[in-house]
Scaffold this motif. Structure first.
Motif: not given
Length: 290
Positions: A75-86
């Motif tokens: 989270l310090e170096r990227f725009r993180v999209y943590a996706v909840d897997i269906v």
């Protein structure tokens, strides 16, 4: 709909665990919900808005909050999209998609469209690695760089895993006790972690295990169109997906493979220590920004 969870109450207990793990994050995150042809999808988003986009996919029977706790330095170096897997998380549509075709790749492509992400970096952990591979097979042009950590869908589980993990798991589910839980997790987790132990004990009781299917193995030729530089990190003591076998096979599967690493003294669930989290995220960050 055949839910992943045994009951609404069981699902609610796992949602409580999502909230508990999310509460451990020091960096702010926001919730995003997307409608896809495969059902509603939940995403946790954090990190600098102008940083490179990174899609993070959790393992089986986990959530976006769980994987973010273990990889929070990203989270310090990227725009993180943590996706909840269906089909794997209680935070969105919880009906398992087929693991015998590219449904999970099509779902993830729809998620990228919904998030307006043209070509992000992608990190997949365990089952999340399988999902990332399905995207790589179906829409390889949508991945900038790819990192797979103890990925599913590359090799078959080792036969000894049934004796060392499967039988203790069955004993625990038959009569749950702390001693049986510890015996069950001893060959899965590298380090003792009371919070993870308690979560694993509860989620295995909450999920309809009969509906959990083994992902199909990737085939040679599926990734010939993949141009994304790829790194694979496997674990030398992984009974689920033996590390040396994983590395040997990805060398044949992925022409764009640039780096592999056999993590020493590591089981399928890597160490839950700040030292390891720092090493792992630095390894991935360095590869993505090379």
């Amino acid at each position: 709909m055949a839910s992943t969870f045994k009951s609404p109450k069981a699902k609610d207990r796992i949602i409580d665990w999502f909230d508990r793990f999310r509460g451990r994050l020091s960096a702010p995150t926001e919730t995003c919900r997307l409608d896809t042809p495969f059902g509603e999808t939940h995403v946790l988003v954090g990190g600098p808005e102008d940083a490179p986009a990174l899609v993070l996919l959790h393992g089986q029977m986990a959530t976006s909050a769980h994987v973010l706790v273990e990889m929070a330095p990203l989270l310090e170096r990227f725009r993180v999209y943590a996706v909840d897997i269906v089909g794997q998380s209680p935070m969105g549509h919880d009906e398992l998609l087929s693991v015998k075709n590219n449904d999970y790749g099509a779902w993830l492509r729809d998620v990228l469209d919904g998030l307006r992400l043209d070509k992000p970096h992608v990190v997949g952990v365990s089952f999340g690695g399988f999902v990332a591979l399905r995207l790589a097979a179906l829409a390889p042009e949508r991945i900038e760089r790819l990192a797979l950590i103890v990925p599913a869908g590359v090799v078959k589980s080792h036969w000894s895993g049934w004796f060392k993990i499967g039988i203790p798991m069955a004993m625990y589910l038959l009569a749950p006790t702390q001693k049986r839980l510890e015996a069950f997790l001893a060959h899965m987790m590298t380090t003792r972690d009371e919070e993870w132990e308690a979560y694993m004990g509860e989620v295995f009781q909450a999920v309809n295990l009969g509906r959990v299917k083994i992902p199909r193995l990737a085939k040679v030729g599926e990734f010939d169109e993949l141009r994304a530089p790829t790194i694979v990190l496997a674990a030398d003591k992984d009974l689920s997906f033996p590390g040396e076998q994983v590395i040997s096979r990805v060398e044949k599967l992925i022409p764009s493979l640039e780096a592999t690493e056999l993590m020493a003294d590591c089981r399928h669930c890597p160490p839950t220590t700040d030292e390891f989290r720092g090493w792992l995220t630095e390894r991935i960050s360095g590869f993505f920004t090379a």
